[in-house]
Design an enzyme around this catalytic site. Structure first.
Site, PDB file in Angstrom:
ATOM      1  N   SER A 129      41.329  39.655  40.302  1.00  0.00           N
ATOM      2  CA  SER A 129      41.806  37.773  40.440  1.00  0.00           C
ATOM      3  C   SER A 129      43.330  37.970  40.171  1.00  0.00           C
ATOM      4  O   SER A 129      44.279  39.301  40.475  1.00  0.00           O
ATOM      5  CB  SER A 129      41.646  38.162  38.292  1.00  0.00           C
ATOM      6  OG  SER A 129      42.624  39.175  37.581  1.00  0.00           O
ATOM      7  N   GLY A 151      45.369  35.168  39.035  1.00  0.00           N
ATOM      8  CA  GLY A 151      45.736  33.642  38.735  1.00  0.00           C
ATOM      9  C   GLY A 151      45.058  33.170  39.161  1.00  0.00           C
ATOM     10  O   GLY A 151      44.296  32.526  39.787  1.00  0.00           O
ATOM     11  N   GLU A 186      45.248  31.764  42.369  1.00  0.00           N
ATOM     12  CA  GLU A 186      44.867  31.877  43.350  1.00  0.00           C
ATOM     13  C   GLU A 186      43.558  32.029  43.727  1.00  0.00           C
ATOM     14  O   GLU A 186      42.892  32.801  45.107  1.00  0.00           O
ATOM     15  CB  GLU A 186      45.953  32.933  43.973  1.00  0.00           C
ATOM     16  CG  GLU A 186      46.545  32.499  44.531  1.00  0.00           C
ATOM     17  CD  GLU A 186      47.277  32.591  46.004  1.00  0.00           C
ATOM     18  OE1 GLU A 186      46.776  32.438  46.709  1.00  0.00           O
ATOM     19  OE2 GLU A 186      48.881  32.568  46.041  1.00  0.00           O
ATOM     20  N   GLY A 187      43.040  32.334  41.730  1.00  0.00           N
ATOM     21  CA  GLY A 187      41.633  33.239  42.404  1.00  0.00           C
ATOM     22  C   GLY A 187      41.284  34.506  42.733  1.00  0.00           C
ATOM     23  O   GLY A 187      42.109  35.185  42.099  1.00  0.00           O
ATOM     24  N   GLY A 210      41.333  35.925  32.122  1.00  0.00           N
ATOM     25  CA  GLY A 210      40.600  37.306  32.720  1.00  0.00           C
ATOM     26  C   GLY A 210      39.862  37.983  31.801  1.00  0.00           C
ATOM     27  O   GLY A 210      38.795  38.659  32.345  1.00  0.00           O
ATOM     28  N   ASP A 211      39.193  38.035  30.362  1.00  0.00           N
ATOM     29  CA  ASP A 211      38.968  38.326  29.623  1.00  0.00           C
ATOM     30  C   ASP A 211      37.395  37.362  29.653  1.00  0.00           C
ATOM     31  O   ASP A 211      35.942  37.923  30.245  1.00  0.00           O
ATOM     32  CB  ASP A 211      39.306  38.211  27.787  1.00  0.00           C
ATOM     33  CG  ASP A 211      40.009  39.386  28.397  1.00  0.00           C
ATOM     34  OD1 ASP A 211      39.862  40.436  28.998  1.00  0.00           O
ATOM     35  OD2 ASP A 211      40.829  38.521  26.988  1.00  0.00           O
TER      36      ASP A 211
END
Lengths: 304, 304
Positions: B216, B218, B220-221, B247-248
């Protein structure tokens, strides 16, 4: 037995950090937890002095369970009544030269829970010679709580010591406690004018509806007014340290003085020396007994 | 059933204040408590999606009891194993435009407690189709914990998803998890060089010893590398909000994708949209499902 009452008990949490920087995240490796609240501190000092004591009050949820288990670890007998909502945490972020406090308000107590406490308190008061009522009231507890509890104490033939502030203190005075221990700020609030020094406060103290009053003025010492006389008790030199908990150590000494029917000079000597010994300790509700015995020799008492 | 594992569960405490002023005391009237830790957040998102889930891990002392009772209040099924020492609190002091974090280290887990957890975990893994292992390890848990747990998962015929960092992540990779979800920072730590953008990271991702990797970046995907292909999945415009917990939410979508054997395009669409929906929420581990469904339409997926 002395019974201490802490209706708004706390879990004191101390985070020691090198620097508190707002807006950033701190990984705190040094975490200290302690049962707190003024009545809990009084009980801890009495227990350290070998005086039989039971700490009661309201302990809420998991936080309340933690408070009780920490008291058990210290060997302080407790009879806290559980309530459903969470007891408050008092978080202190301690930097080397500053402390930042974050104080939660305390659990909201339901009318049913308060009724259960009143019943249990009446039982506990019957076994007590002195009952010490300390600190703030959590949400939901009626503002006249201390008045009701002092009436119960007197009905059980015991003596009541009150150490609170604001409206709970004013209401409590209505039941004529045997001893009340305002500090200079609380006394000024009751009198409606600033009273920063003991000599200025004698009239205000005499006006309070309590059998005896011991007002604390920090490094200026104690002003005591009882039916037997009035005194100013103090140390010649101010003690450097942490004043949190000094008032609770003072109350512990005064409650013990009532139980043992000590002469006033002894009570005040103990109260000043124990307060000062508490100031020397980094955490509230602790005293160094060697320091206390040494400081006793330095206390001066003047009859007014 | 998806089993989430949070070995260092937390009680997330948020104090909302108008301003944090170091060196002063704050009476905090707005206190929010929530069960926390990365695996707990994954479980909360899966529960909100209607996906059968059980949250396990280690819950210590009174703080751990509070974490479990808060999960029960939310209706999230849990099978946490108690340990004696206190679970950590993660305190956030939230001002209108800044947040200050105070993170405790977590309980020290004894070898006996860890052995009890391993036995109970083996039972739970047998009922799971996917096991998600998230976050840091508390003191006392061996650094190879995730490796041992992934081996147990594979022995039980289930799939393992690993979302950790540092040494626990490196050791866990030794058991070849079915999916690993590093972020750009964790990936850079594993590769030994900065990899701030998906296009720069393909080789580093391919070098990881996991069946599939979803990294990941952020706003930017996601960069996904599996045996079926490699993709970059992203939203055209960055989402403003709180990235904690994104992220979770991503891991929750990926775990669900494995359970339902979804095509990769669907898994990544869900993962990007759920992450973005989590960013829009003020607290970690929450998603607005309406927002999530709307955002799904905006996700772009490019095969690399």
């Amino acid at each position: 037995m002395i019974l201490t009452v802490t209706l708004n008990a706390a879990l004191d949490v101390t985070y020691r950090v090198s620097a508190l920087v707002p807006g950033t995240t701190h990984r705190v490796t040094d975490v200290a937890e302690r049962a707190g609240g003024k009545g809990v501190n009084v009980a801890r000092v009495l227990h350290a002095l070998g005086e039989p004591v039971v700490a009661t009050g309201l302990a809420g949820g998991a936080c309340g369970a933690r408070i009780r288990s920490l008291l058990a670890d210290e060997g302080v007998p407790e009879a806290f009544i559980p309530v459903a909502a969470e007891s408050r945490r008092t978080v202190v972020v301690a930097e080397p030269a500053a402390a930042t406090g974050l104080w939660e308000p305390g659990p909201t107590v339901t009318p049913d829970e308060w009724a259960i406490f009143l019943g249990r308190f009446a039982d506990l008061a019957r076994d007590a010679r002195v009952v010490v009522l300390s600190g703030s009231l959590p949400p939901g507890v009626p503002v006249g709580a201390y008045r009701a509890l002092i009436e119960t104490v007197h009905g059980a033939g015991a003596r009541a010591v009150l150490d609170s502030s604001g409206a709970p203190l004013r209401h409590g005075l209505g039941a004529r406690p045997d001893l009340v221990k305002p500090n200079a700020e609380e006394l000024a609030g009751l009198a409606g004018r600033p009273l920063p020094r003991p000599a200025m406060a004698v009239d205000a103290v005499r006006a309070l509806t309590a059998r005896t009053v011991v007002a604390s003025f920090g490094p200026e010492g104690l002003l005591a007014v009882s039916e037997q006389g009035s005194w100013h008790a103090f140390l010649p030199d101010p003690i450097a340290g942490n004043p949190t908990g000094a008032g609770d150590a003072c109350v512990a000494a005064l409650a013990r003085g009532i139980v043992h029917n000590q002469p006033w000079a002894d009570r005040l000597t103990d109260a000043v020396a124990l307060s000062a010994a508490a100031v020397r300790q980094p955490v509230a509700g602790s005293v160094d007994l060697t320091e206390y015995r040494r400081l006793r020799r330095d206390v001066t008492i003047k009859e007014l």
